[in-house]
Design an enzyme around this catalytic site. Structure first.
Site, PDB file in Angstrom:
ATOM      1  N   SER A 136     -19.328 131.489  88.223  1.00  0.00           N
ATOM      2  CA  SER A 136     -18.355 131.076  87.207  1.00  0.00           C
ATOM      3  C   SER A 136     -19.097 130.384  86.073  1.00  0.00           C
ATOM      4  CB  SER A 136     -17.358 130.092  87.834  1.00  0.00           C
ATOM      5  OG  SER A 136     -16.590 129.434  86.841  1.00  0.00           O
ATOM      6  N   TYR A 149     -15.853 122.409  92.576  1.00  0.00           N
ATOM      7  CA  TYR A 149     -15.798 123.837  92.242  1.00  0.00           C
ATOM      8  C   TYR A 149     -17.062 124.262  91.494  1.00  0.00           C
ATOM      9  CZ  TYR A 149     -14.355 128.336  90.404  1.00  0.00           C
ATOM     10  OH  TYR A 149     -14.313 129.673  90.084  1.00  0.00           O
TER      11      TYR A 149
HETATM   12  P1  NDP Z   1      -7.312 134.794  93.263  1.00  0.00           P
HETATM   13  O1  NDP Z   1      -6.771 133.498  93.732  1.00  0.00           O
HETATM   14  O2  NDP Z   1      -6.410 135.723  92.554  1.00  0.00           O
HETATM   15  O3  NDP Z   1      -8.005 135.574  94.482  1.00  0.00           O
HETATM   16  C1  NDP Z   1      -8.809 134.886  95.395  1.00  0.00           C
HETATM   17  C2  NDP Z   1      -9.095 135.773  96.582  1.00  0.00           C
HETATM   18  O4  NDP Z   1      -9.940 135.031  97.478  1.00  0.00           O
HETATM   19  C3  NDP Z   1      -7.839 136.155  97.345  1.00  0.00           C
HETATM   20  O5  NDP Z   1      -7.906 137.516  97.708  1.00  0.00           O
HETATM   21  C4  NDP Z   1      -7.886 135.274  98.577  1.00  0.00           C
HETATM   22  O6  NDP Z   1      -7.331 135.940  99.706  1.00  0.00           O
HETATM   23  C5  NDP Z   1      -9.392 135.107  98.779  1.00  0.00           C
HETATM   24  N1  NDP Z   1      -9.679 133.926  99.582  1.00  0.00           N
HETATM   25  C6  NDP Z   1      -9.511 132.622  99.246  1.00  0.00           C
HETATM   26  N2  NDP Z   1      -9.808 131.831 100.282  1.00  0.00           N
HETATM   27  C7  NDP Z   1     -10.182 132.655 101.305  1.00  0.00           C
HETATM   28  C8  NDP Z   1     -10.582 132.448 102.633  1.00  0.00           C
HETATM   29  N3  NDP Z   1     -10.681 131.213 103.180  1.00  0.00           N
HETATM   30  N4  NDP Z   1     -10.868 133.515 103.401  1.00  0.00           N
HETATM   31  C9  NDP Z   1     -10.761 134.754 102.892  1.00  0.00           C
HETATM   32  N5  NDP Z   1     -10.389 135.034 101.644  1.00  0.00           N
HETATM   33  C10 NDP Z   1     -10.086 133.968 100.856  1.00  0.00           C
HETATM   34  O7  NDP Z   1      -8.559 134.395  92.320  1.00  0.00           O
HETATM   35  P2  NDP Z   1      -9.595 135.276  91.466  1.00  0.00           P
HETATM   36  O8  NDP Z   1      -9.418 136.715  91.707  1.00  0.00           O
HETATM   37  O9  NDP Z   1      -9.551 134.782  90.085  1.00  0.00           O
HETATM   38  O10 NDP Z   1     -10.963 134.745  92.096  1.00  0.00           O
HETATM   39  C11 NDP Z   1     -11.917 135.567  92.717  1.00  0.00           C
HETATM   40  C12 NDP Z   1     -13.263 134.909  92.570  1.00  0.00           C
HETATM   41  O11 NDP Z   1     -13.611 134.828  91.186  1.00  0.00           O
HETATM   42  C13 NDP Z   1     -13.342 133.484  93.111  1.00  0.00           C
HETATM   43  O12 NDP Z   1     -14.577 133.305  93.769  1.00  0.00           O
HETATM   44  C14 NDP Z   1     -13.285 132.627  91.851  1.00  0.00           C
HETATM   45  O13 NDP Z   1     -13.914 131.389  92.028  1.00  0.00           O
HETATM   46  C15 NDP Z   1     -14.020 133.523  90.884  1.00  0.00           C
HETATM   47  N6  NDP Z   1     -13.760 133.253  89.480  1.00  0.00           N
HETATM   48  C16 NDP Z   1     -12.484 133.262  88.982  1.00  0.00           C
HETATM   49  C17 NDP Z   1     -12.264 132.992  87.644  1.00  0.00           C
HETATM   50  C18 NDP Z   1     -10.906 132.924  87.059  1.00  0.00           C
HETATM   51  O14 NDP Z   1     -10.756 132.384  85.960  1.00  0.00           O
HETATM   52  N7  NDP Z   1      -9.881 133.474  87.697  1.00  0.00           N
HETATM   53  C19 NDP Z   1     -13.382 132.742  86.743  1.00  0.00           C
HETATM   54  C20 NDP Z   1     -14.677 132.744  87.383  1.00  0.00           C
HETATM   55  C21 NDP Z   1     -14.852 133.009  88.679  1.00  0.00           C
HETATM   56  P3  NDP Z   1      -6.347 135.266 100.795  1.00  0.00           P
HETATM   57  O15 NDP Z   1      -5.658 134.122 100.127  1.00  0.00           O
HETATM   58  O16 NDP Z   1      -5.440 136.386 101.186  1.00  0.00           O
HETATM   59  O17 NDP Z   1      -7.257 134.865 101.896  1.00  0.00           O
HETATM   60  C1  8X3 Z   2     -13.016 129.488  86.667  1.00  0.00           C
HETATM   61  C2  8X3 Z   2     -13.396 129.594  85.245  1.00  0.00           C
HETATM   62  O1  8X3 Z   2     -13.108 128.608  82.933  1.00  0.00           O
HETATM   63  O2  8X3 Z   2     -11.167 128.543  84.426  1.00  0.00           O
HETATM   64  O3  8X3 Z   2     -14.094 129.900  87.439  1.00  0.00           O
HETATM   65  O4  8X3 Z   2     -13.077 127.081  84.844  1.00  0.00           O
HETATM   66  S1  8X3 Z   2     -12.651 128.392  84.325  1.00  0.00           S
END
Ligand code: NDP
Ligand code: 8X3
Length: 250
Positions: A136, A149
């Site tokens: 991120s 985070y």
């Molecule tokens: P979502 O919340 O939409 O998706 C997160 C996914 O992670 C879900 O499928 C969830 O599945 C899974 N997950 C969370 N905890 C667990 C667990 N304990 N075991 C298994 N699966 C888990 O978020 P995003 O798609 O946005 O995030 C995906 C990745 O991208 C993350 O690592 C996030 O930090 C990263 N990211 C996101 C950004 C954003 O702005 N959205 C920016 C930068 C990075 P379930 O709950 O079914 O287990």
């Molecule tokens: C999350 C990205 O910009 O929302 O990984 O903190 S931001």
């Protein structure tokens, strides 16, 4: 190029979009998450020849080991690991935060990622495969309430770079993808499913989408195999940088 992709966290957001993107591109996809009904929904959509849904909590070490050890023959030869599953604890300062959400983020974003990566590495080395890790912008740019985070994502970034060094000469590619704001369930999870908080964050700023991000993962994964994207930082145009804060004494 096609193959088998193992994508964690396919029940929402970037992972779901990536499962669809790679399946549409002719790949087989192993997709994990905790929410069974969403896994089943994706399986119905993509088909059992194309998609293997696996219920897996990334905080459960034994379950990760057992899942990786028992992949059926059709999906066993993983060429690409996308470590996507992750979450952020609420935007509380460390001094005012509860411990449990912090530990949950550390166990999911760091510990589970390391265990799964170690488990799949022998096969990835044998097939000269690739690993894409979701870090991120929070890895590089501190913000108030983001210590745990951002710390987990800094780990993911540095782990990716150091893993490249460990894998020198194996042909395995490793990429750290470092996005800013993408409208998914990320902010809903961070704010206890408060839709208004999520809408306020992403409103009128044209955030990136999960599909945008899946296209970038697809691009990185399908580059010619002699090219390694080490790290890639992304933001929506309407997100940029702010200055330092200064506390005045007296
Ligand atoms: P979502 O919340 O939409 O998706 C997160 C996914 O992670 C879900 O499928 C969830 O599945 C899974 N997950 C969370 N905890 C667990 C667990 N304990 N075991 C298994 N699966 C888990 O978020 P995003 O798609 O946005 O995030 C995906 C990745 O991208 C993350 O690592 C996030 O930090 C990263 N990211 C996101 C950004 C954003 O702005 N959205 C920016 C930068 C990075 P379930 O709950 O079914 O287990
Ligand atoms: C999350 C990205 O910009 O929302 O990984 O903190 S931001």
């Amino acid at each position: 190029m096609t193959g088998t992709a193992f994508i964690t966290g396919v029940t929402s957001g970037i992972g779901a979009a990536s499962a669809r993107r790679f399946a549409a591109g002719g790949w087989k996809v192993v997709g994990t998450g905790r929410r069974r009904e969403r896994l089943d929904g994706l399986a119905g959509e993509l088909g059992e020849e194309r998609f293997l849904p696996l219920e897996l909590d990334m905080r459960d070490r034994e379950a990760i080991e057992a899942t990786a050890a028992s992949l059926p023959a059709l999906f066993r030869d993983v060429d690409l690991l996308i470590n996507n599953a992750g979450l952020a604890p609420p935007l509380d300062t460390v001094q005012d935060s509860d411990l449990a959400p912090s530990l949950q983020a550390i166990e999911t974003n760091i510990t589970g990622l390391v265990i799964l990566t170690r488990r799949l590495l022998p096969g990835l080395i044998a097939r000269r495969g690739a690993i894409i890790n979701l870090s991120s912008v929070a890895a590089s740019y501190p913000y108030r309430g983001g210590a745990v985070y951002g710390g987990t994502k800094a780990f993911v970034r540095q782990f990716s770079l150091d893993l490249r060094a460990d894998l020198h000469g194996t042909g395995v590619r490793v990429t750290s993808i470092e996005p800013g704001m993408i409208e998914t369930e990320f902010t809903l999870v961070r704010n206890g499913w408060d839709q208004a908080a999520s809408d306020a964050l992403y409103g009128d700023m044209n955030p990136m989408t999960a599909e945008d991000t899946a296209d970038i993962l697809w691009w990185a994964a399908t580059l010619p195999s002699h090219i390694n994207v080490n790290a890639l930082e992304l933001m929506p145009v309407n997100q940029s940088f702010a200055g330092f804060q200064v506390a005045r004494e007296g």
